[in-house]
Design a protein around this motif. Sequence first.
Motif, PDB file in Angstrom:
ATOM      1  N   ASP A   1       0.943  -1.355  -0.126  1.00 13.06           N
ATOM      2  CA  ASP A   1      -0.030   0.135  -0.022  1.00 13.06           C
ATOM      3  C   ASP A   1       0.739   1.153  -0.061  1.00 13.06           C
ATOM      4  N   ARG A   2       2.070   1.236   0.692  1.00 16.83           N
ATOM      5  CA  ARG A   2       3.039   2.187   0.851  1.00 16.83           C
ATOM      6  C   ARG A   2       4.275   1.584   0.612  1.00 16.83           C
ATOM      7  N   LEU A   3       5.375   2.285   0.008  1.00 16.13           N
ATOM      8  CA  LEU A   3       6.675   1.679  -0.197  1.00 16.13           C
ATOM      9  C   LEU A   3       7.796   2.861   0.350  1.00 16.13           C
ATOM     10  N   ILE A   4       8.545   2.229   0.809  1.00 16.00           N
ATOM     11  CA  ILE A   4       9.729   3.183   1.368  1.00 16.00           C
ATOM     12  C   ILE A   4      10.973   2.757   1.016  1.00 16.00           C
ATOM     13  N   LEU A   5      11.594   3.461   0.339  1.00 19.60           N
ATOM     14  CA  LEU A   5      12.877   3.425  -0.417  1.00 19.60           C
ATOM     15  C   LEU A   5      14.066   3.733   0.616  1.00 19.60           C
ATOM     16  N   ALA A   6      14.680   2.759   1.346  1.00 22.34           N
ATOM     17  CA  ALA A   6      15.627   3.057   2.275  1.00 22.34           C
ATOM     18  C   ALA A   6      16.844   2.277   2.103  1.00 22.34           C
ATOM     19  N   ASN A   7      17.307   2.016   0.518  1.00 21.33           N
ATOM     20  CA  ASN A   7      18.248   1.239   0.019  1.00 21.33           C
ATOM     21  C   ASN A   7      19.696   1.809   0.010  1.00 21.33           C
ATOM     22  N   GLY A   8      19.748   2.868   0.711  1.00 28.73           N
ATOM     23  CA  GLY A   8      20.940   3.515   0.892  1.00 28.73           C
ATOM     24  C   GLY A   8      21.990   3.865  -0.349  1.00 28.73           C
ATOM     25  N   ALA A   9      23.332   3.593  -0.172  1.00 25.43           N
ATOM     26  CA  ALA A   9      24.294   4.066  -1.098  1.00 25.43           C
ATOM     27  C   ALA A   9      25.349   2.934  -1.236  1.00 25.43           C
ATOM     28  N   HIS A  10      26.143   2.959  -2.423  1.00 27.34           N
ATOM     29  CA  HIS A  10      27.115   2.009  -2.624  1.00 27.34           C
ATOM     30  C   HIS A  10      28.430   2.899  -2.611  1.00 27.34           C
ATOM     31  N   PRO A  11      29.565   2.329  -2.176  1.00 25.55           N
ATOM     32  CA  PRO A  11      30.990   2.804  -2.163  1.00 25.55           C
ATOM     33  C   PRO A  11      31.237   3.216  -3.797  1.00 25.55           C
ATOM     34  N   PHE A  12      31.872   4.468  -3.795  1.00 27.33           N
ATOM     35  CA  PHE A  12      32.263   4.997  -5.227  1.00 27.33           C
ATOM     36  C   PHE A  12      33.625   4.530  -5.452  1.00 27.33           C
ATOM     37  N   ILE A  13      33.985   3.610  -6.406  1.00 22.01           N
ATOM     38  CA  ILE A  13      35.254   3.177  -6.718  1.00 22.01           C
ATOM     39  C   ILE A  13      35.850   3.800  -7.753  1.00 22.01           C
ATOM     40  N   PRO A  14      37.116   4.680  -7.363  1.00 23.20           N
ATOM     41  CA  PRO A  14      37.576   5.416  -8.493  1.00 23.20           C
ATOM     42  C   PRO A  14      38.112   4.756  -9.514  1.00 23.20           C
ATOM     43  N   PRO A  15      38.513   5.190 -10.822  1.00 21.84           N
ATOM     44  CA  PRO A  15      38.907   4.326 -11.811  1.00 21.84           C
ATOM     45  C   PRO A  15      40.564   4.168 -11.619  1.00 21.84           C
ATOM     46  N   ILE A  16      41.050   3.372 -10.620  1.00 22.35           N
ATOM     47  CA  ILE A  16      42.392   3.367 -10.409  1.00 22.35           C
ATOM     48  C   ILE A  16      42.681   2.132 -10.965  1.00 22.35           C
ATOM     49  N   PRO A  17      43.848   1.945 -11.686  1.00 23.13           N
ATOM     50  CA  PRO A  17      44.184   0.479 -12.275  1.00 23.13           C
ATOM     51  C   PRO A  17      44.553  -0.273 -11.054  1.00 23.13           C
ATOM     52  N   GLY A  18      44.075  -1.560 -10.881  1.00 25.71           N
ATOM     53  CA  GLY A  18      44.282  -2.399 -10.000  1.00 25.71           C
ATOM     54  C   GLY A  18      43.325  -2.522  -8.735  1.00 25.71           C
TER      55      GLY A  18
END
Length: 353
Positions: A96-113
């Motif tokens: 009937d009601r939906l709550i999005l509390a699905n947070g965030a994900h880590p940002f991985i910079p484009p570093i080789p390796g």
Amino acid sequence: IVIIGNGVAGVTADEQARRHSDQAESVVISREEEAPYYRINLTRYLAGEIDAAGLALQPEAWFTERRVTLKTGEVTGIDREARQVHLADAGSEAYDRLILANGAHPFIPPIPGATREGVFCFRTKEQTEAMLARARPGVNAVVVGGGLLGLEAAGALRKHGVTVSVLEGFGWLLPRQLAEPAGRLLCAHLEGLGIRVVASAKVEEIVGDEAVRAVRLADGEEVPADLVVLATGVRPNSYLARQSGLEVDKGVLVDDHMQTSDAAIYAAGDVAEHRGVLYGLWPSAFAQGAVAGGNAAGGDLVFDALPPSNRLKVLDVDLFSIGQFQPADASYQVFEEEGDGSYIRLICRDGEL
């Protein structure tokens, strides 16, 4: 009420919904198999200051008594017309009601390796336990990022006798919370704990074969590393909301009632963008979760903007930062006092702090 996400925003939303309606039934869906836990205390868990039991948001009986169904699964889509949430196992949950509390994900910079063995983000209990398994004297750890999470990770690892280096791309530590004199003072404190700090560092590569061996900087230095922690920020998990046609900018757009562009859907915590602000902080996730949950159950609660406030755990330093700490123009007055290991800065405008 269906809640996607079992962090503090999701669990607080559920708790507040029940305060407004004892008839409410809820399903909390999470990708993690763990029972809901305090993500904010993962650094204390890594430091050995609390055990796994100390992470729990609520005892298991709390959920059973309140008729809360905890479900593990990956949400693959939201059918707003049918008011259903679809799961990867082909199941679905009606709401009937939906709550999005699905947070965030880590940002991985484009570093080789960055995908080598021994490179970790620091977001889940599972990742924390993998780092704990490696944390012992003689191990070299490099933390990429001198923000709050990076510094707490560094302090926690140091408590296990690990040799720790912190690499910060800015000119001083905690650039989002501290002015330069305070950042320099904090750097001296860390170095007193045996943590090496490299400011204005540019990471070129995480070096190794299958496993990490070192982190190479732009100046050619290779910092030895058996363990690398990427503490380089997070990005909201806004994909589901975009896919279902909700209004999204950096995060899912919400009003003061934490309502999205769909009146049946609310959002709270790291995924929500309120008045152009992504907070990414525990106090605001708690407050937003309470407002979203109460309103989903028929309440009329309001979330007002909160000044961002920060403290540091684990590092044995008395640090507090709140509000705007840099003057925007000449109409602001700066009052500073520095001496003997302490620094105070107050920013005022029109006679107000």
